[in-house]
Design an enzyme around this catalytic site. Sequence first.
Site, PDB file in Angstrom:
ATOM      1  N   SER A 157       3.571 -10.048   7.073  1.00 32.90           N
ATOM      2  CA  SER A 157       4.446  -9.197   6.272  1.00 32.90           C
ATOM      3  C   SER A 157       5.498  -8.469   7.093  1.00 32.90           C
ATOM      4  CB  SER A 157       3.618  -8.182   5.493  1.00 32.90           C
ATOM      5  OG  SER A 157       2.809  -7.408   6.364  1.00 32.90           O
TER       6      SER A 157
ATOM      7  N   ASP B 108       5.427   2.357   4.367  1.00 29.56           N
ATOM      8  CA  ASP B 108       4.280   2.392   3.462  1.00 29.56           C
ATOM      9  C   ASP B 108       2.995   2.451   4.282  1.00 29.56           C
ATOM     10  OD1 ASP B 108       3.899  -0.181   4.406  1.00 29.56           O
ATOM     11  OD2 ASP B 108       4.479  -1.179   2.560  1.00 29.56           O
TER      12      ASP B 108
ATOM     13  N   HIS C 100       3.565  -0.701   7.010  1.00 33.48           N
ATOM     14  CA  HIS C 100       4.801  -1.266   7.540  1.00 33.48           C
ATOM     15  C   HIS C 100       5.813  -0.216   7.990  1.00 33.48           C
ATOM     16  CE1 HIS C 100       3.061  -4.155   4.585  1.00 33.48           C
ATOM     17  NE2 HIS C 100       3.206  -4.947   5.636  1.00 33.48           N
TER      18      HIS C 100
END
Length: 365
Positions: free
Chosen positions: A33, A330, A333
């Site tokens: 991600s 978040d 990340h």
Amino acid sequence: MESKTFLQVLCLAIVGLGFASAEVPAIFVLGDSTADVGTNNFLPGFKARADFPPNGIDFPSSRPTGRFSNGFNSADFLAMLMGFKRSPLPFFALADNPKLLKRPSFRGVNFASGGSGILDITGQTALTSSLSGVKNVVPLREQIEQLSAVHENLTAIKGSVYTEILFSRSLFFISIGSNDLLSYFYSNSSVPKQDFISALGLEYEKQIMSILELGAKKIGIISVPPVGCCPSQRAFNESGGCLVGLNDLALEFHSTINALLMKLGSEYTDLKYSLGNTYEMTINVIDNPFPFGFKEVQTACCGVKRFNGEGICDKNANLCLNRHEYLFWDLFHPTMTASKLAALTLYAGEPRFVSPINFKQLAEA
């Protein structure tokens, strides 16, 4: 006169380097991600995705793209430093429109998939599903299969000579491993830590060799950051501090990656590589945030409950206003500002942060 932050000074220094002249015809991005630019948007019923606001709030037109960020991620910024507009498109976007491979302006592919790992099982287990909503991912092995398919299609469309030259001169950027360590850490596995790290390193080596066999000669790898310091992990810790055991895994795996790259460098004499020490880069900011322009390095900008680390960033989450002052976007990340700093450091940083050469030197090699 207002004093400049370290990030502003580094940006000015990069401009002076003339980065856009770096001769990299294409970039191929693999990973999780941290580098995903929309792969997971194409996975039906998939929950580990970020194609909804407020993700993308600082992206052009405030558009959520599937990036786990308020804007661009490190793959985008590295591409910009190589002279491109942003990261290349995700593989599935090219699969839906194969004509894009025929364009003279073809500049690579992004295969990265949020939740994925070096091991096939990472992101597929009930454990990971309970932690992050992951039901299915594109693991690194499958990403390399997709890369091989791109190689075959380019060979069919533009010929073997073109493809061989393209792959030999392009940059292959890999950012993966955090999810493997997280899964192991929370699995209560009976496998000793050192045995797991060794097995993970052997699998990573095998996969990197598969990329080299396709003709890659320039590989830039980002190692695992101090994932124990993510807001989601601080939220699990009664003291609110970093999870030392998880960070120790990241440190040990960095050493393993360094050793395997040195080994591959001796076996593939035309291989050039850069290893980004994102553990050192991130801890450096956490320990001394103000020179870099950050004011909050523990709590996420977007999330819920303790450290904003107990839920995803969606329309119901808390959202900070001064996003450029936050290290974390978040629960896992970095913010766009943090990703930019990371890319700049990888591109022109000193050996403490990226070795044996930085990404600018790798591009020019």
